[in-house]
Motif scaffolding. Structure first.
Motif, PDB file in Angstrom:
ATOM      1  N   GLU A 183       0.758  -1.233   0.080  1.00 47.02           N
ATOM      2  CA  GLU A 183       0.023  -0.126  -0.119  1.00 47.02           C
ATOM      3  C   GLU A 183       0.866   1.270  -0.007  1.00 47.02           C
ATOM      4  O   GLU A 183       0.443   2.225  -0.452  1.00 47.02           O
ATOM      5  N   CYS A 184       2.100   1.081   0.575  1.00 45.13           N
ATOM      6  CA  CYS A 184       3.028   2.226   0.753  1.00 45.13           C
ATOM      7  C   CYS A 184       3.894   2.434  -0.151  1.00 45.13           C
ATOM      8  O   CYS A 184       4.849   3.392  -0.336  1.00 45.13           O
ATOM      9  N   TRP A 185       3.921   1.469  -1.244  1.00 44.59           N
ATOM     10  CA  TRP A 185       5.006   1.344  -2.400  1.00 44.59           C
ATOM     11  C   TRP A 185       4.494   2.297  -3.481  1.00 44.59           C
ATOM     12  O   TRP A 185       3.491   2.140  -3.789  1.00 44.59           O
ATOM     13  N   ALA A 186       5.408   3.296  -3.978  1.00 45.66           N
ATOM     14  CA  ALA A 186       4.705   4.283  -4.951  1.00 45.66           C
ATOM     15  C   ALA A 186       4.968   3.896  -6.333  1.00 45.66           C
ATOM     16  O   ALA A 186       4.162   4.405  -7.250  1.00 45.66           O
ATOM     17  N   HIS A 187       5.665   2.971  -6.597  1.00 52.51           N
ATOM     18  CA  HIS A 187       5.978   2.451  -7.901  1.00 52.51           C
ATOM     19  C   HIS A 187       4.874   1.383  -8.191  1.00 52.51           C
ATOM     20  O   HIS A 187       5.407   0.240  -8.406  1.00 52.51           O
ATOM     21  N   VAL A 188       3.662   1.642  -8.407  1.00 49.40           N
ATOM     22  CA  VAL A 188       2.641   0.429  -8.612  1.00 49.40           C
ATOM     23  C   VAL A 188       2.388  -0.132  -9.726  1.00 49.40           C
ATOM     24  O   VAL A 188       1.988  -1.200  -9.921  1.00 49.40           O
ATOM     25  N   ASP A 189       2.838   0.376 -10.818  1.00 48.90           N
ATOM     26  CA  ASP A 189       2.976   0.107 -11.999  1.00 48.90           C
ATOM     27  C   ASP A 189       4.267  -0.313 -12.685  1.00 48.90           C
ATOM     28  O   ASP A 189       4.276  -0.431 -14.035  1.00 48.90           O
ATOM     29  N   VAL A 190       5.201  -0.629 -11.878  1.00 50.20           N
ATOM     30  CA  VAL A 190       6.488  -0.860 -12.615  1.00 50.20           C
ATOM     31  C   VAL A 190       6.986  -2.200 -11.818  1.00 50.20           C
ATOM     32  O   VAL A 190       7.246  -2.221 -10.428  1.00 50.20           O
ATOM     33  N   LEU A 191       7.780  -3.072 -12.549  1.00 48.59           N
ATOM     34  CA  LEU A 191       8.575  -3.962 -11.945  1.00 48.59           C
ATOM     35  C   LEU A 191      10.014  -3.579 -12.057  1.00 48.59           C
ATOM     36  O   LEU A 191      10.500  -3.187 -13.105  1.00 48.59           O
ATOM     37  N   GLN A 192      10.239  -3.576 -10.772  1.00 51.31           N
ATOM     38  CA  GLN A 192      11.710  -2.899 -10.553  1.00 51.31           C
ATOM     39  C   GLN A 192      12.689  -4.050 -10.234  1.00 51.31           C
ATOM     40  O   GLN A 192      12.116  -4.763  -9.186  1.00 51.31           O
ATOM     41  N   GLN A 193      14.069  -3.726 -10.375  1.00 53.60           N
ATOM     42  CA  GLN A 193      15.038  -4.693 -10.302  1.00 53.60           C
ATOM     43  C   GLN A 193      16.374  -3.859  -9.790  1.00 53.60           C
ATOM     44  O   GLN A 193      16.602  -2.963 -10.206  1.00 53.60           O
ATOM     45  N   ARG A 194      17.118  -4.279  -8.782  1.00 51.86           N
ATOM     46  CA  ARG A 194      18.471  -3.855  -8.489  1.00 51.86           C
ATOM     47  C   ARG A 194      19.420  -4.838  -8.656  1.00 51.86           C
ATOM     48  O   ARG A 194      19.086  -6.164  -8.158  1.00 51.86           O
TER      49      ARG A 194
END
Length: 390
Positions: A183-194
């Motif tokens: 709920e608090c994660w801003a990148h709701v439409d992005v698959l992100q990787q590091r």
């Protein structure tokens, strides 16, 4: 026809829906006493969504999952390694993050005969004639005109057809994963990787709703050598937190709810390649036929496409043997692309080859900005790369 389906994951479930609609007499066998989802959240591509649309489940999937518009990854120095947007492939194109539980329930609830599945039944062999199945208790089931092996990457039935198997090694790397409140994660439409070289990869995939909890959720995963998965303990969890703090400080607060290593699931991957998918009355689909590493995120999509294609060839008023030959021919080129690319890409993201990581960090971004290469990369991402030539 009398058809047996062994395994009730995505491949077996979708095959059951297609084939029951065609009027076949189905017997579905699942080794779990209470079938349910196994595995992390996943990214459903447009190809998989098209199969759900054929099953009348497209809108329900959209209501449950989370639309993904972009895949973004950078290394530990902040250098962009990967940045692909679905809209660059087609204006209305997107992926759909989902939990395994959501897809399982969606397919199960659509199957009218779900209550008649033979649960707690582990099928271990096919008789020499190829029309009877034997379970772990010694009971025989059959006869069947067709047997569909959809029993996953660790398929027991694949061991009964060694002549079909070209390769099936276990990858030396795997991952720990869990579902986290998003709920608090801003990148709701992005698959992100590091990425920390090729030795460390962290991912966060928004997956929408769970069947057992309220709110929106994320799948978190962290790659590890396979040997470290078995002994993943409290000290290993502390090391994981330390590395997340270094590689991706923004993500660290999400792990606040993880206080025990038992809350993280372990995943290992297998590279399965068959010479052909069928032998006699037995045909392999899904991970039983072509398990691969998760780098391209195509496992569920391929399972759905297998089930749809198998149903299509069986509907063409031909003998089972002829239908299975056609099935193998029609799926060969598409599968070959993704199996080869998955095998080729994995060492760039999960290995001890630091040189490959440096090459990846230097080359992938510029390559993706070249129009021809970018269009091909987007085809690969969306599951629409049907052969090496198109």
């Amino acid at each position: 026809m009398r058809i047996a389906i062994v395994g009730y994951g995505a491949a077996g479930q979708s095959a059951a829906l297609f084939l029951s609609a065609q009027g076949h007499a189905l017997s579905v066998f699942e080794q779990a006493a209470a079938p349910g989802p196994v595995g992390a959240g996943f990214l459903l591509q447009p190809t998989g969504l098209a199969v759900l649309a054929r099953l009348g489940l497209h809108e329900q999937a959209l209501a449950t999952g989370q639309r993904i518009s972009r895949l973004y990854g950078c290394n530990d120095r902040g250098r962009c390694v990967m940045d692909m947007r679905y809209a660059d492939h087609a204006a209305d194109c997107f992926g759909l993050g989902m939990t395994r539980g959501s897809l399982f329930m969606l397919l199960r609830d659509a199957y009218a005969d779900a209550s008649r599945i033979h649960t707690g039944t582990r099928i271990v062999s096919v008789d020499p004639a190829g029309d009877w199945l034997c379970d772990s208790e010694g009971c025989r089931h059959g006869p069947f005109d067709l047997i569909i092996a959809a029993d996953g990457a660790q398929s027991a039935l694949r061991d009964m057809a060694p002549a079909l198997v070209r390769r099936q090694p276990v990858y030396p790397w795997g991952a720990v994963w869990c579902l986290l409140p998003g709920e608090c994660w801003a990148h709701v439409d992005v698959l992100q990787q590091r990425y920390g070289g090729a030795r460390e990869m962290i991912g966060l995939l928004p997956v929408g709703r769970r069947v057992d909890r309220d709110g929106r959720w994320l799948t978190f995963y962290f790659s590890l050598p396979g040997a470290q998965l078995e002994g993943f303990d409290a000290a290993a969890l502390d090391r994981l937190r330390e590395r997340v703090a270094v590689l991706w400080p923004e993500a660290l607060p999400l792990l606040a709810s993880i206080d025990s290593p038992q809350q993280l699931n372990r995943a290992r991957y297998r590279d399965v390649q068959l010479r052909r998918p069928a032998q006699g009355r037995l045909v392999f689909i899904g991970d039983a036929a072509h398990a691969m590493s998760p780098q391209l995120g195509q496992g569920v999509n391929m399972a759905l496409l297998d089930a749809a294609m198998l149903a299509d060839v069986l509907a063409e008023d031909t003998t089972p043997a002829a239908a299975l030959r056609v099935y193998g021919q029609r799926r060969r080129a598409h599968l070959a692309v993704y199996q080869r690319l998955s095998r080729w890409l994995t060492p760039f993201f999960q290995s001890e080859r630091d040189g490959l990581a440096r090459l990846r960090d230097l080359g992938f971004g510029p390559l993706a900005r070249m129009p021809l290469a970018r269009s091909q990369m987007l085809k690969i991402l969306t599951g629409t790369k049907m052969s090496w030539w198109r």
